[in-house]
Write a protein that holds these residues in place. Structure first.
Motif, PDB file in Angstrom:
ATOM      1  N   ALA A 208       2.041  -0.671  -6.572  1.00  0.00           N
ATOM      2  CA  ALA A 208       2.701  -0.285  -5.326  1.00  0.00           C
ATOM      3  C   ALA A 208       3.305  -1.494  -4.625  1.00  0.00           C
ATOM      4  N   ARG A 209       2.623  -2.620  -4.684  1.00  0.00           N
ATOM      5  CA  ARG A 209       3.170  -3.842  -4.084  1.00  0.00           C
ATOM      6  C   ARG A 209       4.457  -4.265  -4.779  1.00  0.00           C
ATOM      7  N   GLN A 210       4.480  -4.119  -6.106  1.00  0.00           N
ATOM      8  CA  GLN A 210       5.703  -4.445  -6.829  1.00  0.00           C
ATOM      9  C   GLN A 210       6.841  -3.518  -6.419  1.00  0.00           C
ATOM     10  N   SER A 211       6.543  -2.232  -6.321  1.00  0.00           N
ATOM     11  CA  SER A 211       7.565  -1.270  -5.897  1.00  0.00           C
ATOM     12  C   SER A 211       8.031  -1.561  -4.482  1.00  0.00           C
ATOM     13  N   ALA A 212       7.097  -1.911  -3.609  1.00  0.00           N
ATOM     14  CA  ALA A 212       7.455  -2.207  -2.218  1.00  0.00           C
ATOM     15  C   ALA A 212       8.417  -3.379  -2.145  1.00  0.00           C
ATOM     16  N   ALA A 213       8.168  -4.408  -2.955  1.00  0.00           N
ATOM     17  CA  ALA A 213       9.048  -5.577  -2.952  1.00  0.00           C
ATOM     18  C   ALA A 213      10.427  -5.239  -3.497  1.00  0.00           C
ATOM     19  N   VAL A 214      10.458  -4.397  -4.515  1.00  0.00           N
ATOM     20  CA  VAL A 214      11.727  -4.041  -5.151  1.00  0.00           C
ATOM     21  C   VAL A 214      12.573  -3.152  -4.248  1.00  0.00           C
ATOM     22  N   TRP A 215      11.921  -2.165  -3.623  1.00  0.00           N
ATOM     23  CA  TRP A 215      12.655  -1.181  -2.823  1.00  0.00           C
ATOM     24  C   TRP A 215      12.680  -1.511  -1.328  1.00  0.00           C
ATOM     25  N   LYS A 216      12.065  -2.621  -0.936  1.00  0.00           N
ATOM     26  CA  LYS A 216      12.008  -3.012   0.484  1.00  0.00           C
ATOM     27  C   LYS A 216      11.320  -1.930   1.320  1.00  0.00           C
ATOM     28  N   LEU A 217      10.162  -1.530   0.850  1.00  0.00           N
ATOM     29  CA  LEU A 217       9.373  -0.505   1.524  1.00  0.00           C
ATOM     30  C   LEU A 217       8.124  -1.121   2.128  1.00  0.00           C
ATOM     31  N   GLY A 218       7.570  -0.412   3.081  1.00  0.00           N
ATOM     32  CA  GLY A 218       6.239  -0.748   3.559  1.00  0.00           C
ATOM     33  C   GLY A 218       5.247   0.183   2.884  1.00  0.00           C
ATOM     34  N   ILE A 219       4.337  -0.358   2.082  1.00  0.00           N
ATOM     35  CA  ILE A 219       3.358   0.467   1.369  1.00  0.00           C
ATOM     36  C   ILE A 219       1.970  -0.127   1.557  1.00  0.00           C
ATOM     37  N   SER A 220       1.015   0.720   1.878  1.00  0.00           N
ATOM     38  CA  SER A 220      -0.371   0.267   2.006  1.00  0.00           C
ATOM     39  C   SER A 220      -1.289   1.303   1.378  1.00  0.00           C
TER      40      SER A 220
END
Length: 383
Positions: free
Chosen positions: A31-43
């Motif tokens: 999820a952290r990788q996806s957050a960095a790629v898509w510029k999302l906030g994920i927790s």
């Protein structure tokens, strides 16, 4: 375009030696990788463990929109551990017995008929182990070939055992050979349904899954990877046998990732599994999407699972084709492309770049999973 504010996910992972907490940790890393790629906030919140599943909450923030997903992981680490217990010799014998069962039940002929690469995946660990045993036997009888006395068998026997234990087995484990032996034992159990512990475990999973499905949500995603797809088909099939209208009025997506349902359902005794595949396919409230990848040899590429299980007239799973090469940098892909099990795991791992498929977005993103089936994630607005 509709956005999801509350989602419930039931995830059935593949045959891996990971418990619920380990799956949650891997999910968070991805999820952290996806957050960095898509510029999302994920927790991802902490794990809440139960008897047969692990649950945790994932929150996604994007453009002022917040999506909360409750992820339930139905791991089978306890079964994996049980199958991997015992001496090396007992695991080898049990593995070859499972291979005989697969061949006798018509599985191997089905694999080569529908997906020859999967057939090669089946025979690979057994051929490798046969090579190791043959080399060890050759060392054992070497004194006889040199016309030495039988007394010399004492040192050749020790050398043979040392070669097998200290040289061959470490080499074979680079290809996860004993783990694959256990995987085929699990496949036989899910096809024949003749192991009380496996059947009881499926029943427990069905109870936990039924409870998860009572949670209020706008969307329910049932995701499964590899061997987990056979587990998911059994569990969801059990629920539909008991409650045919269970999903009525719900938005449900059944997403099979690198599915190996046919690994088990092609066995002649797998009548129950095939019937449960038919129940899922025939449920009008369930949208079945089958995620496939050409470079993944450990699934049935372009094979209509529902039809092969005998249900030609029912709605077929929508095949969606992805490319691992699109999800990773060129350097990263070059590093893993020859590791067939690593490529097979990429369905549930994080990306390096934006791609039409992303497991985190499928299970925790703001768009409904059904939107992915139509357009892929490159079409997401506001990204």
């Amino acid at each position: 375009m509709t956005f999801i504010s509350k989602r419930v996910v039931l995830h059935f992972p593949g045959f891996e030696p990971l418990d619920g907490s380990a799956h949650r940790a891997r999910y968070e890393r991805s999820a952290r990788q996806s957050a960095a790629v898509w510029k999302l906030g994920i927790s991802a919140a902490d794990t809440q463990g139960k008897q047969r599943e692990t649950a945790f909450d994932v929150t996604t923030d994007t453009d002022g929109w917040k999506t909360r997903s409750r992820v339930h992981v139905f791991d089978h680490n306890a079964l994996v551990s049980r199958l991997r217990s015992g001496s090396v010799a007992s695991q080898i014998v049990a593995g070859f017995l499972s291979a005989a069962a697969i061949i006798g039940d018509g599985g191997m002929s089905g694999y080569f008929r529908h997906a020859w690469r999967f057939g090669l995946f089946f025979i690979f660990p057994f051929l490798l182990m046969m090579l190791g045993v043959s080399l060890s036997a050759t060392i054992l009888v070497m004194p006889l070939g040199l016309e030495l006395s039988a007394f010399h068998l004492l040192w050749s026997a020790g050398l043979s055992v040392a070669f097998f234990a200290l040289a061959f087995l470490p080499f074979a484990e680079r290809f996860y050979t004993l783990h694959l032996f256990a995987d085929w034992r699990m496949a036989v159990a899910l096809g024949r349904m003749d192991k009380n512990d496996v059947n009881a475990w499926l029943e427990d999973c069905a109870v936990a899954a039924r409870a998860a499905l009572t949670e209020d949500a706008e969307e329910y995603v049932i995701s499964s990877h590899s061997m987990g797809s056979s587990v998911a088909a059994h569990v969801i099939g059990i629920l539909l046998e008991r409650e045919p209208n269970l999903f009525e009025g719900k938005q449900v997506v059944f997403a099979t990732l690198g599915s190996a349902i046919l690994q088990c359902s092609l066995l002649r005794p797998a009548h129950l599994l095939r019937s449960r595949v038919g129940l899922i396919a025939g449920c009008q409230s369930v949208k079945w999407i089958d995620i496939q990848c050409l470079t993944d040899a450990i699934h049935f590429y372009k094979v209509p699972v529902v039809a092969v299980c005998g249900y030609h007239s029912l709605p077929q799973a929508q095949m969606i084709f992805i490319r691992v090469k699109q999800m990773l940098t060129a350097e990263h892909y070059k590093k893993i492309k020859r590791d067939f099990l690593r490529v097979h795991r990429q369905y549930v791992l994080g990306p390096d770049t934006r791609a039409p498929f992303d497991f985190t977005l499928l299970t925790a993103g703001p768009l409904p999973a059904i939107e992915f089936a139509a357009d892929g994630y490159k079409a997401m607005p506001g990204f």
